[in-house]
Design a protein around this motif. Structure first.
Motif, PDB file in Angstrom:
ATOM      1  N   ILE A 296      -8.118   2.438   1.847  1.00  0.00           N
ATOM      2  CA  ILE A 296      -9.068   2.240   2.949  1.00  0.00           C
ATOM      3  C   ILE A 296      -8.524   2.642   4.325  1.00  0.00           C
ATOM      4  O   ILE A 296      -9.324   3.007   5.199  1.00  0.00           O
ATOM      5  CB  ILE A 296      -9.659   0.805   2.942  1.00  0.00           C
TER       6      ILE A 296
ATOM      7  N   LEU B   6     -18.032  10.722   0.259  1.00  0.00           N
ATOM      8  CA  LEU B   6     -19.244   9.902   0.338  1.00  0.00           C
ATOM      9  C   LEU B   6     -19.952   9.877  -1.016  1.00  0.00           C
ATOM     10  O   LEU B   6     -20.485   8.852  -1.437  1.00  0.00           O
ATOM     11  CB  LEU B   6     -20.198  10.454   1.405  1.00  0.00           C
ATOM     12  N   LEU B   7     -19.966  11.047  -1.689  1.00  0.00           N
ATOM     13  CA  LEU B   7     -20.591  11.097  -3.014  1.00  0.00           C
ATOM     14  C   LEU B   7     -19.788  10.251  -4.001  1.00  0.00           C
ATOM     15  O   LEU B   7     -20.341   9.523  -4.815  1.00  0.00           O
ATOM     16  CB  LEU B   7     -20.649  12.544  -3.530  1.00  0.00           C
TER      17      LEU B   7
ATOM     18  N   LEU C 242     -10.125   5.739   5.710  1.00  0.00           N
ATOM     19  CA  LEU C 242     -11.479   5.690   6.272  1.00  0.00           C
ATOM     20  C   LEU C 242     -11.443   5.662   7.793  1.00  0.00           C
ATOM     21  O   LEU C 242     -12.350   6.146   8.458  1.00  0.00           O
ATOM     22  CB  LEU C 242     -12.184   4.439   5.733  1.00  0.00           C
ATOM     23  N   PHE C 243     -10.364   5.087   8.318  1.00  0.00           N
ATOM     24  CA  PHE C 243     -10.298   4.892   9.768  1.00  0.00           C
ATOM     25  C   PHE C 243      -9.453   5.960  10.461  1.00  0.00           C
ATOM     26  O   PHE C 243      -9.006   5.770  11.570  1.00  0.00           O
ATOM     27  CB  PHE C 243      -9.763   3.482  10.065  1.00  0.00           C
TER      28      PHE C 243
ATOM     29  N   ARG D 198       0.853  -1.194   0.000  1.00  0.00           N
ATOM     30  CA  ARG D 198       0.000   0.000   0.000  1.00  0.00           C
ATOM     31  C   ARG D 198       0.879   1.231   0.000  1.00  0.00           C
ATOM     32  O   ARG D 198       1.876   1.279   0.718  1.00  0.00           O
ATOM     33  CB  ARG D 198      -0.863   0.037   1.251  1.00  0.00           C
TER      34      ARG D 198
ATOM     35  N   VAL E 152     -17.438   7.685  -3.456  1.00  0.00           N
ATOM     36  CA  VAL E 152     -17.380   6.238  -3.213  1.00  0.00           C
ATOM     37  C   VAL E 152     -18.789   5.641  -3.184  1.00  0.00           C
ATOM     38  O   VAL E 152     -19.061   4.614  -3.820  1.00  0.00           O
ATOM     39  CB  VAL E 152     -16.620   5.937  -1.905  1.00  0.00           C
ATOM     40  N   GLY E 153     -19.707   6.320  -2.471  1.00  0.00           N
ATOM     41  CA  GLY E 153     -21.088   5.835  -2.458  1.00  0.00           C
ATOM     42  C   GLY E 153     -21.654   5.835  -3.868  1.00  0.00           C
ATOM     43  O   GLY E 153     -22.357   4.903  -4.269  1.00  0.00           O
ATOM     44  N   GLY E 154     -21.323   6.887  -4.621  1.00  0.00           N
ATOM     45  CA  GLY E 154     -21.829   7.007  -5.988  1.00  0.00           C
ATOM     46  C   GLY E 154     -21.378   5.855  -6.869  1.00  0.00           C
ATOM     47  O   GLY E 154     -22.196   5.220  -7.531  1.00  0.00           O
TER      48      GLY E 154
ATOM     49  N   VAL F 217     -14.812  -3.131 -12.405  1.00  0.00           N
ATOM     50  CA  VAL F 217     -15.167  -3.469 -11.014  1.00  0.00           C
ATOM     51  C   VAL F 217     -13.933  -3.841 -10.183  1.00  0.00           C
ATOM     52  O   VAL F 217     -13.727  -3.282  -9.103  1.00  0.00           O
ATOM     53  CB  VAL F 217     -16.250  -4.578 -10.967  1.00  0.00           C
ATOM     54  N   PRO F 218     -13.055  -4.758 -10.660  1.00  0.00           N
ATOM     55  CA  PRO F 218     -11.888  -5.081  -9.818  1.00  0.00           C
ATOM     56  C   PRO F 218     -10.933  -3.906  -9.636  1.00  0.00           C
ATOM     57  O   PRO F 218     -10.285  -3.810  -8.591  1.00  0.00           O
ATOM     58  CB  PRO F 218     -11.202  -6.235 -10.563  1.00  0.00           C
TER      59      PRO F 218
ATOM     60  N   LEU G 197     -10.153   1.153  -3.908  1.00  0.00           N
ATOM     61  CA  LEU G 197     -10.731   1.371  -2.575  1.00  0.00           C
ATOM     62  C   LEU G 197      -9.903   0.655  -1.504  1.00  0.00           C
ATOM     63  O   LEU G 197      -9.665   1.188  -0.424  1.00  0.00           O
ATOM     64  CB  LEU G 197     -12.194   0.905  -2.539  1.00  0.00           C
ATOM     65  N   TRP G 198      -9.423  -0.561  -1.828  1.00  0.00           N
ATOM     66  CA  TRP G 198      -8.560  -1.281  -0.876  1.00  0.00           C
ATOM     67  C   TRP G 198      -7.299  -0.456  -0.586  1.00  0.00           C
ATOM     68  O   TRP G 198      -6.853  -0.364   0.552  1.00  0.00           O
ATOM     69  CB  TRP G 198      -8.162  -2.650  -1.461  1.00  0.00           C
TER      70      TRP G 198
ATOM     71  N   LEU H 171     -20.194   2.894  -6.030  1.00  0.00           N
ATOM     72  CA  LEU H 171     -20.700   1.599  -5.572  1.00  0.00           C
ATOM     73  C   LEU H 171     -22.183   1.456  -5.929  1.00  0.00           C
ATOM     74  O   LEU H 171     -22.633   0.398  -6.372  1.00  0.00           O
ATOM     75  CB  LEU H 171     -20.486   1.441  -4.063  1.00  0.00           C
TER      76      LEU H 171
ATOM     77  N   LEU I  57     -12.475  -1.796  -6.905  1.00  0.00           N
ATOM     78  CA  LEU I  57     -12.311  -2.462  -5.597  1.00  0.00           C
ATOM     79  C   LEU I  57     -10.865  -2.357  -5.117  1.00  0.00           C
ATOM     80  O   LEU I  57     -10.605  -2.130  -3.932  1.00  0.00           O
ATOM     81  CB  LEU I  57     -12.754  -3.926  -5.688  1.00  0.00           C
TER      82      LEU I  57
END
Lengths: 397, 144
Positions: A94, A115-116, A97-98, A10, A118-120, A83-84, A90-91, A122, A87
């Motif tokens: 990530i 949020l727009l 996020l924390f 990473r 990543v939520g968007g 898609v991969p 995002l990995w 997904l 993903l």
């Protein structure tokens, strides 16, 4: 720290490379999706009222005849293939996020726009994948949700690119791509301490080239399982897990069976007539008119397509017969009732020499599933507007 | 710079809010707006908290594979990810969800997908195992 991030690969370089791939490919998915709205035609696209959020309205052309096959095939196909990559991206980020929300209100608001973003994406992936597999478990209007979600995602994406482009460029340049391709697991070390780089990583179990090959391999796997739904012949079956990899023997796909249309068989039986307003024609009378054959694709919003040889009466000949030789538009009505039982064609779509009211396909009469007694087929027109079981055509001057 | 950033954030939020008006313009969509929001938030939460936790935990377990001269980890990881990815993308057909609409649209049922997916998973696992055996054989040939 609450979580110990363990991956030694990473870091800004990997995230930037994945980001670059998405930066080059996602705009294609977005634009081809928005083109679909334009292809449906003014006043017919769903959702109908999108304010200013659409591409410039233009009369969707009839040439090249594979135009919609290409744009929609790309939208769905590339959307699946990415898609991969999404993903993996995002990995790669990530750990962010924390982390605690920044105190600076602008930075906190900037975080909220993720949020727009990543939520968007997904939401778009999930609704898109469900739609092309006919799984309407979500229960709301796919068109309205997917179109709105696309703009919410685009809003997040544009800001993200504007803010992160310099970071991405620095990240991609921070390591030599060629050197990474020569670095095996045994020599894989973490990037120099930076954002996203784990301070106490585990030893590497995969190299950066291995991780990229894994993501690329996933994309290739999905490409191999998707491309078949746009091909004719034996390769179609390679779309193993998609509805459009399969067809009944000797047939080609439909997007609505005769049974599902709930049409009374008597309504398309011997008594059927085509209503042109000023005159009515039986199927025998239509078959006695000059017939034209054209190889044209049927391409569906679900991304699948197929090219077949259609034969029937040119729409422009019917317009002339109806006394409207230069129509401004034409309203085609199906015997079927429901949301897609009407379609308005532009003048150019009616007048295209290959635009047909087809009576036959591949040398045989249309089957009920393919729209017997007669169906519309127009070059580059979305399949849903190639109305089946046609009852009437109203040519308007 | 912060000023420019603030303008960018505001423009992004404004565009997002304007996009949401697409749903407000059509009264027939109003009842489904809460449900769309649930799906929007649900997609985020499912990915960030469930999917990520799940695959990270499974990947973590791979470290405990027996230590052998040719490490097993990627020979398990690759087919596992292939299986997971195809399951995720093609889930509706595999678990037979949406059968009536699938049938009405295509005239076909969803029966073959589960078996096809299992064969695909088996093929990926088999190929990965084969490559591992080849690597082990080569290594011992080079060593002996």
């Amino acid at each position: 720290m609450l979580i110990r991030w363990r991956s030694p690969i990473r870091g800004p370089w990997l995230t930037s490379v994945l980001g670059l791939v998405l930066l080059c490919s996602l705009p294609v998915v977005i634009v081809t999706g928005l083109l679909d709205w334009v292809a449906y035609g003014a006043g017919q696209a769903i959702p109908a009222d999108v304010g200013a959020l659409h591409l410039p309205l233009l009369d969707w052309p009839t040439r090249p005849s594979w135009l919609f096959r290409l744009t929609q095939g790309l939208h769905v196909g590339l959307g699946i293939v990415l898609v991969p990559v999404v993903l993996a991206k995002l990995w790669s980020v990530i750990p962010r996020l924390f982390t605690a929300l920044p105190r600076n209100p602008v930075k906190a608001a900037e975080r909220a726009t993720l949020l727009l973003l990543v939520g968007g994406i997904l939401f778009e992936i999930v609704t898109g994948l469900l739609n092309i597999q006919y799984d309407y478990v979500f229960g709301f209007s796919f068109y309205a949700a997917h179109y709105t979600g696309a703009w919410v995602f685009t809003a997040g994406l544009v800001l993200h690119v504007a803010l992160k482009l310099p970071t991405m460029v620095r990240g991609v340049r921070s390591r030599s791509f060629r050197d990474e391709l020569r670095t095996p697991v045994s020599r894989t070390r973490p990037e120099p301490a930076a954002d996203l780089v784990a301070p106490e990583p585990d030893p590497a179990t995969i190299s950066r080239r291995g991780a990229l090959a894994l993501v690329g391999g996933g994309a290739l796997l999905l490409a191999g399982l998707t491309v078949g739904q746009t091909l004719d012949g034996p390769l179609r079956a390679t779309a193993l897990l998609l509805p459009r990899g399969r067809t009944l023997p000797g047939d080609f796909p439909v997007n609505r069976t005769f049974a599902a249309s709930r049409i009374d068989p008597a309504a398309v039986g011997a008594g059927w007539q085509l209503d042109l307003g000023t005159l009515q024609l039986t199927r025998e009378q239509l078959a006695a008119l000059p017939q034209h054959t054209a190889a044209l694709p049927i391409a569906c919003v679900e991304g699948w397509s197929t090219q077949q040889s259609w034969a029937g009466v040119r729409l422009r000949d019917l317009a002339t017969l109806a006394g409207v030789p230069a129509p401004h538009s034409a309203l085609v009505t199906s015997v079927e009732e429901g949301p897609f039982a009407h379609a308005t064609l532009t003048g150019a779509q009616v007048l295209d020499p290959d635009a047909l009211l087809a009576l036959r396909v591949n040398g045989a009469d249309l089957t009920p599933d393919h729209g017997f007694p007669a169906r519309v087929i127009v070059p580059a027109l979305p399949g849903v507007h190639c109305t089946k079981w046609v009852r009437a055509i109203g040519f308007r001057a | 710079m912060t000023g420019l950033r603030a303008v960018g954030v505001l423009a992004c939020l404004a565009l997002g809010a304007y996009a949401a008006t697409i749903l407000v313009r059509d009264p027939t969509l109003h009842p489904s707006i809460p449900w769309m929001l649930v799906w929007f938030a649900g997609a985020l939460l499912l990915h960030d908290l469930v999917l990520f936790t799940l695959y990270a935990a499974v990947d973590r377990a791979l470290v405990r594979l027996p230590a052998v001269p040719v490490p097993l980890v990627n020979h398990v990881r690759v087919p596992l990810l292939g299986a997971g990815l195809t399951l995720l993308v093609f889930l509706p057909g595999i678990i037979r969800q949406g059968g009536p609409v699938h049938l009405g649209a295509s005239g076909l049922d969803q029966a073959p997908y589960l078996a096809r997916w299992l064969w695909l998973v088996l093929a990926m696992a088999g190929a990965s195992a084969l490559v591992w055996v080849v690597r082990v054989t080569r290594r011992s040939a080079a060593g002996g």
